[in-house]
Design an enzyme around this catalytic site. Structure first.
Site, PDB file in Angstrom:
ATOM      1  N   ASP A  81      19.049 -23.223 -12.364  1.00  0.00           N
ATOM      2  CA  ASP A  81      20.083 -23.068 -13.403  1.00  0.00           C
ATOM      3  C   ASP A  81      21.176 -24.128 -13.228  1.00  0.00           C
ATOM      4  O   ASP A  81      21.699 -24.668 -14.207  1.00  0.00           O
ATOM      5  CB  ASP A  81      20.705 -21.671 -13.337  1.00  0.00           C
ATOM      6  CG  ASP A  81      19.648 -20.587 -13.389  1.00  0.00           C
ATOM      7  OD1 ASP A  81      18.588 -20.824 -14.010  1.00  0.00           O
ATOM      8  OD2 ASP A  81      19.872 -19.510 -12.802  1.00  0.00           O
TER       9      ASP A  81
ATOM     10  N   ASN B 251      11.690 -19.984 -16.602  1.00  0.00           N
ATOM     11  CA  ASN B 251      12.178 -19.096 -15.537  1.00  0.00           C
ATOM     12  C   ASN B 251      11.298 -17.850 -15.450  1.00  0.00           C
ATOM     13  O   ASN B 251      11.772 -16.725 -15.583  1.00  0.00           O
ATOM     14  CB  ASN B 251      13.632 -18.681 -15.795  1.00  0.00           C
ATOM     15  CG  ASN B 251      14.603 -19.587 -15.069  1.00  0.00           C
ATOM     16  OD1 ASN B 251      14.220 -20.329 -14.171  1.00  0.00           O
ATOM     17  ND2 ASN B 251      15.862 -19.529 -15.469  1.00  0.00           N
TER      18      ASN B 251
ATOM     19  N   TYR C  34      15.564  -5.617  -9.965  1.00  0.00           N
ATOM     20  CA  TYR C  34      16.438  -5.489 -11.134  1.00  0.00           C
ATOM     21  C   TYR C  34      16.823  -4.060 -11.476  1.00  0.00           C
ATOM     22  O   TYR C  34      16.021  -3.143 -11.332  1.00  0.00           O
ATOM     23  CB  TYR C  34      15.734  -6.045 -12.377  1.00  0.00           C
ATOM     24  CG  TYR C  34      15.376  -7.508 -12.293  1.00  0.00           C
ATOM     25  CD1 TYR C  34      16.359  -8.465 -12.161  1.00  0.00           C
ATOM     26  CD2 TYR C  34      14.048  -7.910 -12.376  1.00  0.00           C
ATOM     27  CE1 TYR C  34      16.019  -9.817 -12.100  1.00  0.00           C
ATOM     28  CE2 TYR C  34      13.702  -9.251 -12.324  1.00  0.00           C
ATOM     29  CZ  TYR C  34      14.686 -10.191 -12.179  1.00  0.00           C
ATOM     30  OH  TYR C  34      14.364 -11.519 -12.133  1.00  0.00           O
TER      31      TYR C  34
ATOM     32  N   SER D 164       9.467 -25.611 -14.125  1.00  0.00           N
ATOM     33  CA  SER D 164       9.379 -25.856 -12.674  1.00  0.00           C
ATOM     34  C   SER D 164       7.908 -26.103 -12.350  1.00  0.00           C
ATOM     35  O   SER D 164       7.013 -25.729 -13.122  1.00  0.00           O
ATOM     36  CB  SER D 164       9.915 -24.665 -11.884  1.00  0.00           C
ATOM     37  OG  SER D 164       9.001 -23.587 -11.973  1.00  0.00           O
TER      38      SER D 164
HETATM   39  N1  LIG Z   1      15.447 -27.193  -0.545  1.00  0.00           N
HETATM   40  C1  LIG Z   1      15.970 -28.025  -1.475  1.00  0.00           C
HETATM   41  N2  LIG Z   1      16.450 -29.241  -1.103  1.00  0.00           N
HETATM   42  C2  LIG Z   1      16.972 -30.092  -2.007  1.00  0.00           C
HETATM   43  N3  LIG Z   1      17.050 -29.811  -3.329  1.00  0.00           N
HETATM   44  C3  LIG Z   1      16.584 -28.627  -3.755  1.00  0.00           C
HETATM   45  C4  LIG Z   1      16.007 -27.673  -2.868  1.00  0.00           C
HETATM   46  N4  LIG Z   1      15.627 -26.589  -3.590  1.00  0.00           N
HETATM   47  C5  LIG Z   1      15.953 -26.861  -4.864  1.00  0.00           C
HETATM   48  N5  LIG Z   1      16.524 -28.079  -4.979  1.00  0.00           N
HETATM   49  C6  LIG Z   1      17.019 -28.721  -6.200  1.00  0.00           C
HETATM   50  O1  LIG Z   1      17.093 -27.720  -7.202  1.00  0.00           O
HETATM   51  C7  LIG Z   1      16.204 -28.031  -8.291  1.00  0.00           C
HETATM   52  C8  LIG Z   1      15.667 -26.748  -8.862  1.00  0.00           C
HETATM   53  O2  LIG Z   1      14.903 -26.071  -7.879  1.00  0.00           O
HETATM   54  P1  LIG Z   1      13.582 -25.290  -8.255  1.00  0.00           P
HETATM   55  O3  LIG Z   1      12.547 -26.240  -8.675  1.00  0.00           O
HETATM   56  O4  LIG Z   1      13.293 -24.394  -7.097  1.00  0.00           O
HETATM   57  O5  LIG Z   1      14.074 -24.506  -9.551  1.00  0.00           O
HETATM   58  P2  LIG Z   1      13.635 -23.143 -10.179  1.00  0.00           P
HETATM   59  O6  LIG Z   1      12.305 -22.716  -9.646  1.00  0.00           O
HETATM   60  O7  LIG Z   1      13.799 -23.314 -11.641  1.00  0.00           O
HETATM   61  O8  LIG Z   1      14.794 -22.210  -9.580  1.00  0.00           O
HETATM   62  P3  LIG Z   1      15.433 -20.814 -10.049  1.00  0.00           P
HETATM   63  O9  LIG Z   1      14.701 -20.403 -11.296  1.00  0.00           O
HETATM   64  O10 LIG Z   1      15.194 -19.902  -8.885  1.00  0.00           O
HETATM   65  O11 LIG Z   1      16.864 -21.097 -10.271  1.00  0.00           O
HETATM   66  C9  LIG Z   1      15.176 -28.965  -7.668  1.00  0.00           C
HETATM   67  O12 LIG Z   1      14.517 -29.762  -8.645  1.00  0.00           O
HETATM   68  C10 LIG Z   1      16.055 -29.791  -6.732  1.00  0.00           C
HETATM   69  O13 LIG Z   1      16.803 -30.731  -7.488  1.00  0.00           O
HETATM   70  O1  LIG Z   2      16.093 -13.209 -12.655  1.00  0.00           O
HETATM   71  C1  LIG Z   2      16.971 -13.006 -13.492  1.00  0.00           C
HETATM   72  O2  LIG Z   2      16.796 -12.377 -14.541  1.00  0.00           O
HETATM   73  C2  LIG Z   2      18.297 -13.565 -13.274  1.00  0.00           C
HETATM   74  O3  LIG Z   2      18.834 -14.056 -14.206  1.00  0.00           O
HETATM   75  C3  LIG Z   2      18.874 -13.522 -11.892  1.00  0.00           C
HETATM   76  C4  LIG Z   2      19.263 -14.846 -11.274  1.00  0.00           C
HETATM   77  O4  LIG Z   2      20.639 -15.115 -11.459  1.00  0.00           O
HETATM   78  C5  LIG Z   2      18.435 -15.988 -11.786  1.00  0.00           C
HETATM   79  O5  LIG Z   2      17.081 -15.605 -11.734  1.00  0.00           O
HETATM   80  C6  LIG Z   2      18.585 -17.242 -10.960  1.00  0.00           C
HETATM   81  O6  LIG Z   2      17.810 -18.232 -11.625  1.00  0.00           O
END
Ligand SMILES: Nc1ncnc2c1ncn2[C@@H]1O[C@H](COP(=O)(O)OP(=O)(O)OP(=O)(O)O)[C@@H](O)[C@H]1O
Ligand SMILES: O=C(O)C(=O)C[C@H](O)[C@H](O)CO
Length: 310
Positions: free
Chosen positions: A257, A166, A104, A194
């Protein structure tokens, strides 16, 4: 209290937008857009919902790029404050064997200058849902105080509060995040944890046990995103595991997101829990097939076509 039919927006998001530089080949970066809550607002708009965004941005090129982006996407920017005193933040994202990693450049950013009073009661009352993330609270004490104030105003206005932690280790410690997460979980109506975060907060790895624990804080809806394992959705009365869509993964940043935006949009449109989760699960899966947080967010028509094929 504002009547449901007279609210201007389905979802009002509060947080920090960040310009994104995503490494394509060693030393080469593609400029895009990110910032978790801005990504959610854009996902709401692409899915066909009405979205608004509240933040502070700098009076700089990056700030202007965001205003142009939100205008193109149909996200209402009337609650975006241009702050002369600080820049719009940015980040670099690198894909590693362990997934994506963020670096960042956001310390002292305009968004970190957000403070109580930036959102008033009548603005919040115009939204069906107010969406806040842990990142909104992590970027500065004044932004955290605004988030807390906005959550209280949402309760008074009958605006549902949505929360996604997040967790980002570069921004705060687990203990700092836990305090905010537990407070927001006990105030929110829609919790979007998550699997990884729930393990970190509660030391639990069984999705059923996590759902029980999160529901015990009081939200009416929980969507536990589980990456490549799909999503588990629940209310106090019902729960359902939605299997993942099979996709060719390129970049998973922003998948959560995309899920949040599509899910909140469908819920405010009156879809039932399972329908909303199926659509959001598909949208999130498709978002992983393209590089970039915002570039990956599919259009509503793409999601419908994908669901028909599945
Ligand atoms: N490899 C994958 N294949 C299919 N669906 C996926 C995959 N990765 C993520 N998803 C979809 O995206 C959703 C969100 O993913 P994840 O649980 O990784 O969210 P997160 O950790 O909140 O992500 P981020 O904060 O990085 O945006 C999952 O519940 C699923 O629906
Ligand atoms: O990590 C952060 O602060 C961001 O907002 C960057 C990315 O767009 C975000 O993490 C994706 O979920």
């Amino acid at each position: 209290m504002q009547a449901e039919g007279t609210r201007s927006w389905d979802v009002l998001c509060l947080g920090e937008p960040l310009v994104e530089f995503s490494e394509t080949t060693p030393g080469h970066y593609l400029r895009g857009f990110g910032g978790d809550t801005s990504n959610v607002a854009i996902a709401v708009a692409r899915s066909g919902g009405k979205a608004a965004y509240a933040t502070r941005i700098g009076n700089d090129e990056f700030g202007q790029m965001f205003v142009d982006l939100w205008d193109r996407e149909g996200v209402d920017t009337s609650r975006v404050i241009r702050d002369e005193s600080a820049p719009t933040g940015h980040y670099f994202v690198h894909q590693t064997d362990a997934g994506h990693r963020f670096s960042y450049a956001r310390k002292g950013s305009a968004a970190s200058l957000m403070r109580p009073g930036d959102l008033d009661a009548s603005t919040i009352a115009q939204a069906r849902v107010l969406h806040i993330s842990g990142i909104t609270c992590a970027i500065s004490p004044s932004a955290a105080a605004l988030a807390e104030q906005a959550a209280g105003l949402a309760r008074q206005a009958g605006t549902r509060l949505s929360f996604d932690l997040n967790y980002r280790p570069a921004l705060w410690s687990v203990d700092q995040a836990r305090g905010v997460a537990l407070s927001m979980l006990s105030q929110c109506d829609i919790a979007l944890p998550s699997l990884e975060e729930a393990e970190m907060l509660f030391g639990l790895s069984d999705p059923e046990a996590i759902i029980d624990r999160v529901l015990s804080f009081g939200p009416q809806v929980v969507a536990l995103t589980m990456g490549a394992r799909g999503v588990f959705v629940a209310t106090p009365q019902a729960r359902r595991l939605i299997a993942p869509m099979s996709v060719d993964l390129v970049d998973a940043s922003g998948a959560g997101d995309t899920f949040d935006g599509y899910f909140l949009s469908a819920m405010t449109a009156g879809d039932d829990l399972v329908e909303a989760a199926i659509r959001a699960n598909a949208a999130a899966a498709f978002s992983t097939t393209r590089r970039g947080a915002v570039a990956g967010i599919p259009a509503g028509s793409e999601v419908e076509a994908g669901l028909r094929r599945a």
